[in-house]
Design an enzyme around this catalytic site. Structure first.
Site, PDB file in Angstrom:
ATOM      1  CG  HIS A  96      19.180  30.100-106.315  1.00 59.36           C
ATOM      2  ND1 HIS A  96      18.165  29.883-105.400  1.00 59.36           N
ATOM      3  CD2 HIS A  96      20.118  30.844-105.672  1.00 59.36           C
ATOM      4  CE1 HIS A  96      18.480  30.480-104.247  1.00 59.36           C
ATOM      5  NE2 HIS A  96      19.658  31.067-104.397  1.00 59.36           N
TER       6      HIS A  96
ATOM      7  CG  HIS B 292      24.172  34.846 -99.843  1.00 56.61           C
ATOM      8  ND1 HIS B 292      23.794  35.299 -98.594  1.00 56.61           N
ATOM      9  CD2 HIS B 292      23.082  34.217-100.351  1.00 56.61           C
ATOM     10  CE1 HIS B 292      22.544  34.972 -98.365  1.00 56.61           C
ATOM     11  NE2 HIS B 292      22.091  34.313 -99.414  1.00 56.61           N
TER      12      HIS B 292
ATOM     13  CG  HIS C 260      18.957  34.674 -96.940  1.00 61.00           C
ATOM     14  ND1 HIS C 260      19.106  34.827 -98.306  1.00 61.00           N
ATOM     15  CD2 HIS C 260      18.730  35.924 -96.454  1.00 61.00           C
ATOM     16  CE1 HIS C 260      18.962  36.101 -98.622  1.00 61.00           C
ATOM     17  NE2 HIS C 260      18.729  36.776 -97.510  1.00 61.00           N
TER      18      HIS C 260
ATOM     19  CG  HIS D  78      24.343  29.627-102.265  1.00 61.36           C
ATOM     20  ND1 HIS D  78      24.114  30.236-101.060  1.00 61.36           N
ATOM     21  CD2 HIS D  78      23.234  29.861-102.996  1.00 61.36           C
ATOM     22  CE1 HIS D  78      22.931  30.833-101.073  1.00 61.36           C
ATOM     23  NE2 HIS D  78      22.382  30.609-102.254  1.00 61.36           N
TER      24      HIS D  78
END
Length: 345
Positions: free
Chosen positions: A15, A174, A136, A13
């Site tokens: 970004h 997360h 999410h 995961h």
């Protein structure tokens, strides 16, 4: 233990942003990780396979010379995603999942799903093609306290998705609560979770230590100590349902230190070193390799990496800021010490 050698890990995961920002942060990930699942919440978002292919090419073009890092791409799920696009993504060979953002839940999520019922047909197609759903896991209803949004999502949204689509493979991204740990632990074999270094290291007190600390603001927000402890037990316990996902999310310093600061913690500069701290403190360094190098690859049905990295027990100080395009980013543990260091790093 003064050195630790493990199979090269993956970040499930991440970004990376785009353009000059991408070029600034990508080397921090590629120096350690063999692969990473790259989030699609750019502006505009990566909503189809063609856009994912173009973004992948930009990532590969920004890699340091000689790097063998492999970006694993994702699509951004919207109310308008089609079953034909899911089939195309599944055939592509480089799209590994589809990301579900509830509209308005986090950074660049305005294009997210407004009601889960609107994408039931897409979830059915993902189940058919074996394409994982990466969630999410927070609700955005105004009446739900921000510290309860993950629990509410699990109880009201995800439980229904699993009931309707029992063969759909799902990653609770997360995970930040004791309830998420329990939900994943008790779920079927296709229900797994990533855990960040910052949710393992800090509770919500870090946001307010000596004043308001914007660089500890992320979504989902840091929770009470009891939740952090549950996450540590899950990560260090050897359960293959839990694996490494940094959710490293860089923002320009000015965007964090603002009247309405952005959510996101940048940890790619010291990711595996910070995880090593957690596992050492838990007396579970022998479990770090499974968590960081095996469990995620096995879930995504990819081969485990064949090379290795070595960590040394050597303290070093994190810089106060790092280049980020035309600006700077304040990294996690800025100006403070990290106990482990990548050999040769």
């Amino acid at each position: 233990m003064q050195t630790l050698t493990i199979t090269r890990p993956d970040d499930w995961h991440l970004h990376l942003r785009d353009g000059p920002d991408l070029a600034s942060v990508l080397p921090h990930t590629s120096r350690v990780f063999a692969r990473a699942v790259v989030m699609p919440n750019l502006r505009p978002p990566i909503t189809d396979t063609a856009l994912a292919a173009a973004y992948r090419a930009r990532i590969l073009g920004a890699l340091p010379k000689g790097s063998s890092f492999e970006p694993l791409m994702t699509l951004y799920l919207t109310d308008d995603t089609s079953v034909e696009e899911i089939a195309r993504a599944a055939r592509s060979g480089f799209v590994c999942g589809v990301k579900y953002y509830p509209a308005g839940a986090t950074t660049n999520s305005a294009s997210g799903v407004t009601r889960i019922e609107r994408v039931h047909h897409v979830l059915a197609a993902m189940q058919e093609h074996g394409l994982p759903l990466l969630v999410h896991g927070e609700v955005t209803a105004a009446g739900v306290d921000i510290f309860d949004r993950e629990r509410a999502f699990l109880e009201t949204v995800l439980v229904d998705v699993i009931r309707r689509f029992p063969g759909l493979r799902i990653v609770v991204e997360h995970a930040s609560t004791r309830e998420a740990v329990q939900f994943v632990s008790e779920g079927g074999p296709g229900i797994v979770a990533t855990i960040t270094a910052h949710h393992l290291l800090y509770n919500r007190g870090a946001l307010f230590a000596g004043g308001l600390r914007p660089h500890y603001y992320c979504l989902p927000v840091l929770k009470r100590e009891e939740h952090r402890e549950a996450l540590v037990r899950a990560a260090t316990g050897g359960n293959p349902k839990f694996f490494l996902g940094t959710d490293s999310a860089p923002h320009a310093r000015a965007d964090k230190e603002a009247l309405c600061g952005h959510a996101g913690i940048y940890s790619a500069h010291a990711a595996i070193e910070l995880y090593a701290e957690v596992f050492e403190q838990a007396g579970a360094l022998d479990k770090l390799e499974g968590f960081s190098s095996f469990h995620g690859a096995d879930f995504y049905r990819l081969p485990r990496n064949s090379d290795s990295i070595t960590l040394r027990k050597q303290a070093w100080t994190v810089p106060g800021d790092l280049p980020f395009g035309s600006s700077t980013v304040v990294p996690l543990r800025a100006g403070e010490s990290v106990a482990w260091r990548l050999a040769g790093g």
